[in-house]
Structure formats: C-alpha cells, structure tokens
Scaffold this motif. Structure first.
Motif, PDB file in Angstrom:
ATOM      1  N   VAL A 154       0.844  -1.197   0.000  1.00  0.00           N
ATOM      2  CA  VAL A 154       0.000   0.000   0.000  1.00  0.00           C
ATOM      3  C   VAL A 154       0.882   1.250   0.000  1.00  0.00           C
ATOM      4  CG1 VAL A 154      -1.871   1.234   1.163  1.00  0.00           C
ATOM      5  CG2 VAL A 154      -1.769  -1.282   1.290  1.00  0.00           C
TER       6      VAL A 154
ATOM      7  N   LEU B 277      -5.940  -0.176   2.361  1.00  0.00           N
ATOM      8  CA  LEU B 277      -6.446  -1.380   1.723  1.00  0.00           C
ATOM      9  C   LEU B 277      -7.392  -2.065   2.693  1.00  0.00           C
ATOM     10  CD1 LEU B 277      -6.209  -3.444  -0.676  1.00  0.00           C
ATOM     11  CD2 LEU B 277      -4.526  -4.628   0.766  1.00  0.00           C
TER      12      LEU B 277
ATOM     13  N   THR C  66      -9.575  -5.433   3.424  1.00  0.00           N
ATOM     14  CA  THR C  66      -9.660  -6.841   3.037  1.00  0.00           C
ATOM     15  C   THR C  66     -10.661  -7.569   3.922  1.00  0.00           C
ATOM     16  OG1 THR C  66      -8.051  -7.852   4.547  1.00  0.00           O
ATOM     17  CG2 THR C  66      -7.155  -6.730   2.598  1.00  0.00           C
TER      18      THR C  66
ATOM     19  N   HIS D  49     -10.861  -7.580  -1.444  1.00  0.00           N
ATOM     20  CA  HIS D  49     -10.016  -6.438  -1.103  1.00  0.00           C
ATOM     21  C   HIS D  49     -10.436  -5.245  -1.940  1.00  0.00           C
ATOM     22  CE1 HIS D  49      -7.554  -7.785  -4.573  1.00  0.00           C
ATOM     23  NE2 HIS D  49      -7.435  -8.945  -3.958  1.00  0.00           N
TER      24      HIS D  49
ATOM     25  N   ALA E  78     -10.746  -0.503  -1.492  1.00  0.00           N
ATOM     26  CA  ALA E  78     -10.432   0.736  -0.777  1.00  0.00           C
ATOM     27  C   ALA E  78     -11.516   0.992   0.261  1.00  0.00           C
ATOM     28  CB  ALA E  78     -10.361   1.907  -1.751  1.00  0.00           C
TER      29      ALA E  78
ATOM     30  N   CYS F  90      -7.163   4.024  -2.742  1.00  0.00           N
ATOM     31  CA  CYS F  90      -6.029   3.219  -2.298  1.00  0.00           C
ATOM     32  C   CYS F  90      -5.136   2.961  -3.504  1.00  0.00           C
ATOM     33  CB  CYS F  90      -6.515   1.901  -1.698  1.00  0.00           C
ATOM     34  SG  CYS F  90      -5.171   0.827  -1.138  1.00  0.00           S
TER      35      CYS F  90
END
Length: 125
Positions: free
Chosen positions: A64, A69, A71, A92, A94, A100
């Motif tokens: 990143v 990020l 997830t 995953h 933003a 992101c």
C-alpha cells in the motif's frame, strides 16, 4: 544487463475492465517476466470500491502506497504489505474514506475467478 525503469509520474495508465463485476480499474504496468508470468503493477482502487469474493491461481502481494487497503481480514494503511496465498478466497478494495494506491505483485500469470458464495467466509483467517 539492462535495467527496467518506469517514471510512474509521467507514464500512461491503462484501464482494466472487470466485466464480471461491472468495474474498471486504473493500472500502470511496471515490469513483467514472460518466462514466469510474474508481474508488478501500480493500481488504484477508487474510494469505496471492493473487489468481491474471488480466487486466483497465483499468489499476489499488495504494498500500500497511499490510502488504506480493506480486506476480508482487516484494513491496512499506507506502508503495509499484504501477501495473499495462491487459491484462497478473498475480498479487497479501498475504504469509503479515500482511494487506495498500491503496488501489485504476482508470482506467476494473473487470473481471477469470482465466486458467488463463499461457504464459511467468516472463517477465512
């Protein structure tokens, strides 16, 4: 031996359509190895975008650069490196707070398969 150098400030970005989910991502190819399929890309997830449950036949890492990020196992701020093992189901994207930007590294040719339902997804740790 010739080095590969890319000025990511001036290089032309590509659009990556993801028709399975109706999205388009911005990506900048940095390097690829035709023998192994390994590649490194600079990618942007726009604020609020999530790549829904999917798997890959390759492992991949996300470093990143800017933003956060998000997830299926938590959120990772700029400076974090997250490795996703080959074959695992994942999400995953933003956060809602902002874009992101990250480096995306694969260990062999990239592929993606979207999965409708992930049984036991809350247990994917």
């Amino acid at each position: 031996m010739k080095l590969t150098a890319v000025d990511t400030n001036t290089a032309e970005w590509e659009r990556l359509p993801l028709p399975e989910i109706g999205a388009v991502l911005d990506r900048l190819p940095l390097v690829a190895d035709p023998d192994t399929g390994m590649e490194v890309l600079k990618v942007v997830y726009k604020a609020g975008f999530t790549n829904p449950w999917h798997t890959h036949n390759c492992a991949h890492g996300i470093y990143v650069l800017d933003g956060t990020l998000s997830t299926h196992q938590g959120d990772y701020p700029a400076g974090s490196f997250v490795w996703f093992p080959e074959g695992g189901a994942m999400t995953h994207g933003a956060t809602e707070d902002g874009d992101c930007t990250f480096l995306f590294v694969t260990n062999k040719p990239f592929d993606i398969q979207y999965v409708e339902n992930v049984e036991g997804s809350h247990d994917l740790a």
